[in-house]
Scaffold this motif. Structure first.
Motif, PDB file in Angstrom:
ATOM      1  N   LEU A   1       6.851  56.970 122.582  1.00 56.98           N
ATOM      2  CA  LEU A   1       7.635  56.756 121.359  1.00 56.98           C
ATOM      3  C   LEU A   1       8.012  58.084 120.706  1.00 56.98           C
ATOM      4  N   VAL A   2       7.035  58.977 120.624  1.00 57.00           N
ATOM      5  CA  VAL A   2       7.197  60.128 119.740  1.00 57.00           C
ATOM      6  C   VAL A   2       7.735  61.395 120.418  1.00 57.00           C
ATOM      7  N   ILE A   3       7.370  61.605 121.672  1.00 54.70           N
ATOM      8  CA  ILE A   3       7.820  62.857 122.325  1.00 54.70           C
ATOM      9  C   ILE A   3       9.355  62.985 122.302  1.00 54.70           C
ATOM     10  N   PRO A   4      10.119  61.918 122.665  1.00 52.96           N
ATOM     11  CA  PRO A   4      11.585  62.081 122.593  1.00 52.96           C
ATOM     12  C   PRO A   4      12.059  62.418 121.181  1.00 52.96           C
ATOM     13  N   HIS A   5      11.392  61.848 120.169  1.00 50.56           N
ATOM     14  CA  HIS A   5      11.786  62.148 118.787  1.00 50.56           C
ATOM     15  C   HIS A   5      11.482  63.605 118.425  1.00 50.56           C
ATOM     16  N   ILE A   6      10.373  64.114 118.946  1.00 49.82           N
ATOM     17  CA  ILE A   6      10.029  65.512 118.654  1.00 49.82           C
ATOM     18  C   ILE A   6      11.118  66.435 119.227  1.00 49.82           C
ATOM     19  N   ILE A   7      11.582  66.121 120.441  1.00 49.28           N
ATOM     20  CA  ILE A   7      12.672  66.933 121.044  1.00 49.28           C
ATOM     21  C   ILE A   7      13.937  66.771 120.194  1.00 49.28           C
ATOM     22  N   ARG A   8      14.197  65.530 119.794  1.00 52.76           N
ATOM     23  CA  ARG A   8      15.403  65.237 119.008  1.00 52.76           C
ATOM     24  C   ARG A   8      15.382  66.039 117.687  1.00 52.76           C
ATOM     25  N   LEU A   9      14.214  66.100 117.091  1.00 52.70           N
ATOM     26  CA  LEU A   9      14.093  66.788 115.796  1.00 52.70           C
ATOM     27  C   LEU A   9      14.109  68.303 115.924  1.00 52.70           C
ATOM     28  N   THR A  10      13.554  68.809 117.009  1.00 50.57           N
ATOM     29  CA  THR A  10      13.384  70.265 117.079  1.00 50.57           C
ATOM     30  C   THR A  10      14.421  70.963 117.956  1.00 50.57           C
TER      31      THR A  10
END
Lengths: 264, 343
Positions: B273-282
């Motif tokens: 869930l979160v790893i793709p969002h971390i890439i998206r955010l950073t």
């Protein structure tokens, strides 16, 4: 590029959405698609693109076509639906670059040619200073220009715009239509634009496709056809008209709310 | 004009460094007190094809090369599989809450594993454990079930998503009932459910690797299409995309890699869930960046979490699923506060 439709019909879920529509539009025309809500304007555009299943036939420059999508190798077009998406987290330059998706190299990605096309499109529409901004931060008018920039980056011959001015104010509507007209003349684009804003479009379009309940009431020159009686009949209301100083008519509807009487 | 839709070279270097660092930590640290230099020497000997040094301990060499190294590789592949599958699902469903277990694969795997544990049946094919086989079949079966329900409900992404939710709820209820009726097995089932990385040499790594490689290549090849899907279907099609093909291929690939990964590791939440969002955010919100970096970040994050889980209460181990959420959630919350509408 000239565009022709012959006996176009669309039936979906047993309902006839378009019935036996035929028209011929010379290349480089500005075509207004008008008609009341539910007339079939969006269905007509989607059929032209190839997003709707239809019977009948199209031809582009005399060559038979199954919708613009099927001929995307030889014809370039841009279609912007009325409710286009404004993707979260996407910069303007990325948004415009999406227009190059089918042209860019599958393996190596975008080439200098793709970047040049995007750069030129942004420059032409005076959006270059905003290229790094997120599209979600653009104003309504800027976003409409962004869709045009994407179309230019596609090197489109045809522009199909579904009610692009519906969410724009007075001034932005005229600015946008002027811009489209200018681009059309400069780049010899054929523009199909659906709208309810008769007073504005009458100043720019040279052709009209008039639809009502899926039928084609008129296809041809716009001049002269959009008069008070024709439009009153089309929209089933009483219209009055004035004239601006250039002789263009300005229509306005009289109050006719048929629902008011029935409200106790 | 700056390059778009590409992984910046510095970022790629940073993530590659992260993978190497997580690998080194994973190989050097553990319950057995082996000096890190010695561990690295075993690794370098292996990589350079040097013969075995008669002066060094054979037991230590086996711990490093036959236990820690495959565990690192498995952790990396599981983390990468879950993160890439999560990114793929977020792309096709246009839903930031999508994760690899969205279509019921977690519930299916849970039920499959529970059934095998409580019945004690042994269908081992020699190279794969029966619990793993049960979890794999359960995960695939659940997604197939959701797809079948959805196909008679209009085949839209929303109907598939809701069918996945319904399937997951039903299978979880079945699993809870079976657990409640077999309370002696609860600890074993629970141990599986919260996820763990246990390897018996290279078997698990070699089982997952081909699925990961094939599915990753296919999803990455469609990342351009996933970017088009950030627009409406109609716009995506008019720009040359093929949304239907993308849905089908991404669902099949993401489901396969998730099913194999969870069958080997249990249910490790949060990574997908979160790893793709971390890439998206950073880094970037383009899937052409998110997919490859999710693989690197997901892999190294899970490996780091695994190393931590082995070290925290050594020689015992903490469940890895606890570590991923315990460390990952605060970090993600911190990033989310900085997101300013970019997610």
């Amino acid at each position: 590029m000239a565009f022709e439709a012959q006996s176009l019909s669309v039936i979906a879920s047993g309902k006839t959405l378009l019935q036996n529509i035929s028209f011929r539009i010379p290349g480089g025309s500005f075509v207004a698609i008008i008609g009341p809500n539910g007339a079939g304007k969006t269905t007509l555009m989607k059929s032209m693109v190839g997003l709707e299943t239809f019977t009948g036939s199209f031809s582009v420059n005399g060559k038979s076509s199954l919708g613009l999508l099927k001929d995307k190798k030889s014809i370039s077009f841009s279609y912007t639906p009325q409710n286009f998406s404004i993707p979260i987290g996407m910069s303007l330059v990325e948004y415009v670059m999406l227009g190059r998706t089918s042209r860019s190299n599958w393996f190596f990605g975008e080439t200098q040619r793709d970047y040049d096309a995007v750069n030129n499109a942004l420059k032409k529409l005076k959006l270059l200073p905003k290229s790094k901004e997120l599209v979600t931060n653009l104003s309504g008018g800027e976003m409409q220009r962004a869709t045009l920039a994407r179309a230019l980056a596609q090197e489109a011959n045809f522009l199909l715009l579904d009610e692009p001015t519906a969410s724009l104010d007075f001034a932005r509507t005229i600015d946008f239509l002027e811009l489209i007209d200018l681009l059309r003349r400069q780049l010899n684009l054929t523009v199909f634009l659906s709208t309810h804003d008769i007073n504005s479009i009458i100043r720019f379009a040279d052709y009209a496709l008039v639809l009502k309940k899926g039928k084609n009431l008129h296809s041809g020159q716009l001049k002269g056809i959009l008069n008070k009686d024709f439009l009153s009949d089309l929209y089933e209301t009483q219209l009055d008209s004035l004239q601006d100083k250039n002789g263009n008519p300005i229509f306005h509807a009289k109050s006719h709310n048929k629902y008011i009487d029935s409200i106790p | 004009m700056d390059k778009v839709f590409t992984v910046p070279k510095r970022t790629l270097l940073l993530y590659t460094f992260l993978v190497i660092l997580s690998g080194i930590l994973s190989i050097c640290l553990g319950a057995a007190k082996i000096p890190p230099i010695e561990s690295l020497k075993y690794l370098s000997d292996l990589m350079l094809g040097r013969g075995q040094d008669p002066n060094i301990s054979e037991i230590n060499r086996i711990i490093v090369l036959e236990w820690r190294l495959p565990r690192f590789c498995l952790g990396f592949l599981v983390g990468a599989s879950l993160a890439v599958a999560g990114a793929g699902f977020q792309g096709i469903f246009r839903n930031p809450l999508a994760d690899p277990f969205l279509l019921g694969s977690a519930a299916g795997a849970g039920l499959g594993a529970t059934l095998v544990i409580v019945t004690g049946i042994n269908l081992s094919l020699g190279f794969i454990d029966t619990v793993q086989l049960g979890a794999f079949l359960g995960a695939l079966g659940a997604v197939l079930c959701a797809a079948t329900i959805s196909s008679s409900a209009g085949k839209t992404p929303a109907s598939l998503l809701l069918a996945g939710v319904a399937t997951a709820a039903f299978l979880t209820a079945c699993q809870t009932y079976i657990m409640q009726r077999n309370f002696l097995s609860i600890q074993e089932i629970f141990g599986w459910l919260i996820g763990r990385l246990l390897t018996s040499g290279w078997t698990e790594v070699l089982t997952l690797a081909p699925y990961f490689v094939a599915c990753f290549i296919l999803i990455y090849a469609l990342s351009k299409e996933l970017d088009l899907l950030r627009l409406s279907d109609e716009e995506a099609r008019s720009l040359g995309g093929n949304p239907n093909r993308t849905y089908i291929v991404v669902i099949i690939c993401a489901t396969l890699m998730t099913a194999v990964a969870v069958s080997l590791s249990g249910l490790i939440a949060f990574v997908g869930l979160v790893i793709p969002h971390i890439i998206r955010l950073t880094v970037s919100s383009s899937y052409r960046v998110i997919i490859p970096l999710s693989a690197l970040a997901g892999g190294s994050f899970l490996t780091l979490a695994d190393t931590f889980s082995r070290m925290a209460i050594a020689p015992a181990e903490l469940p890895i699923g606890v570590i991923t959420a315990f460390l990952g959630a605060p970090f993600f919350a911190f990033l989310l506060r900085l997101s300013k509408g970019t997610i």
